[in-house]
Enzyme design. Structure first.
Site, PDB file in Angstrom:
ATOM      1  N   CYS A  23       0.818  -1.224   0.000  1.00  0.00           N
ATOM      2  CA  CYS A  23       0.000   0.000   0.000  1.00  0.00           C
ATOM      3  C   CYS A  23       0.847   1.267   0.000  1.00  0.00           C
ATOM      4  O   CYS A  23       0.570   2.213  -0.741  1.00  0.00           O
ATOM      5  CB  CYS A  23      -0.956  -0.010   1.186  1.00  0.00           C
ATOM      6  N   HIS A  58      -3.006   6.470   4.473  1.00  0.00           N
ATOM      7  CA  HIS A  58      -1.562   6.516   4.698  1.00  0.00           C
ATOM      8  C   HIS A  58      -1.020   7.861   4.201  1.00  0.00           C
ATOM      9  O   HIS A  58      -1.428   8.352   3.142  1.00  0.00           O
ATOM     10  CB  HIS A  58      -0.853   5.406   3.926  1.00  0.00           C
TER      11      HIS A  58
END
Length: 342
Positions: free
Chosen positions: A132, A244
């Site tokens: 990710c 994130h």
């Protein structure tokens, strides 16, 4: 005419998001099967907001013969068992685990960055989805690399607890609640308290002192973007549920100004530039949740190196970092190779 599509791991965070995104993007599906382990068999999952629900089938007993593609979100151990079985049956596997990412016979794909690499998928009939934190970073780096050739990247990540699955999200919630009422905040999923704290440790430690998460960012960036790019990463878990963030410092071979970089990023595929030099003129994780884009803010020149830039990069890790990228790979596979949909 559409595709016969499997989503494996449909009860997890990423699997559910895959279903949402397939529905949102109106992926051409003729038939859909949703799979999980035996303990979830008989449960139902929603197909986005379409009103359709599908019953979970047992992956152990599922016959993949005749199915076009399978989006896997079942972890490395289960993938090791089922991916070769599906691939051998002619069902192309798009795998979200780390198992095949560095396999030279398996393409590691971010469609905005290296779409042509998918052409090698037939070697094993498996395509890998990157980590990710890597996925969003290379989306930001690719257009800048094309313009001025990147030599070195230094990145510090601020990774949400959803990257550790439902257990990570539950732990942040429970610890936060316990602290407010004066109860102990016991660490179970994470190595230390995550509520109101940051933990500079994601995945296991390696002999050189880095973690496996940091190693993934290094080697995956090289495979996807350019093997000559040098990368050093510090990966940190933060008390954020989804999204994130990354502080990225880039050194280039050729001259590039902050203004030039902003103009390039403004037009780059998959990127949304939100960069006003004023209070609130940037994106934070809360604002990126549920969005497809990788957001870039705080673009500025780094005077400590020749041809240097610094920037801030934020993305929904369950989307671009996982489920969205997998669906984009499925779209790319369809357009470039399978060509069943009109």
């Amino acid at each position: 005419m559409g595709y016969r599509v499997v989503v494996a791991g449909a009860t997890g965070n990423v699997g559910r998001e895959m279903l949402n995104i397939l529905a949102e993007r109106e992926f051409p599906i003729d038939e859909l099967a949703v799979l999980a382990s035996s303990r979830s068999v008989g449960d139902t999952v929603d197909f986005g907001e379409t009103g359709k629900q599908y019953k979970i089938q047992n992956i152990e007993h599922f016959d993949p013969t005749g199915w076009d593609m399978a989006l896997f979100a079942i972890g490395s151990e289960a993938t090791k068992v089922y991916a070769p079985k599906f691939a051998a049956a002619g069902c192309t596997v798009i795998d979200n685990s780390s198992l095949y990412r560095m396999d030279p016979d398996v393409p590691l794909i971010v469609p905005e960055v290296n779409p042509e690499a998918i052409d090698g998928y037939r070697a094993k009939n498996i395509i890998a989805n990157p980590n990710c934190s890597t996925a969003q970073m290379v989306v930001a780096l690719k257009p800048l690399h094309d313009a001025a050739k990147i030599k070195r990247v230094v990145v510090a990540t601020y990774q949400s607890v959803s990257g550790a699955g439902k257990a990570g999200m539950d732990e942040l919630f429970e610890q936060s609640r316990n602290i407010f009422v004066g109860d102990p905040a016991e660490a179970k999923k994470f190595t230390k308290q995550i509520a109101f704290n940051v933990i500079p440790h994601i995945d296991s430690f390696l002999d050189d002192g880095s973690t496996k998460e940091e190693w993934k960012m290094v080697v995956e960036t090289k495979k996807i973007l350019d093997p000559k790019v040098k990368v050093v990463a510090t990966c940190v878990r933060v008390p954020v549920f989804v999204g994130h963030s990354e502080a990225i410092n880039i050194e280039f071979e050729n001259e590039i100004s902050a203004e030039e970089a902003q103009n390039i990023l403004r037009e780059a595929p998959g990127v949304m530039l939100v960069d006003k030099r004023e209070d609130g003129g940037y994106i934070t994780p809360i604002e990126c949740v549920g969005e497809f884009a990788t957001y870039i803010s705080r673009v500025r020149e780094d005077s400590t190196v020749e041809n240097g830039l610094a920037l801030w990069c934020v993305s929904d890790n369950l989307r671009k970092g996982a489920a969205l990228n997998a669906v984009q790979i499925a779209e790319l596979l369809g357009r470039r190779h399978l060509k069943k949909a009109a």
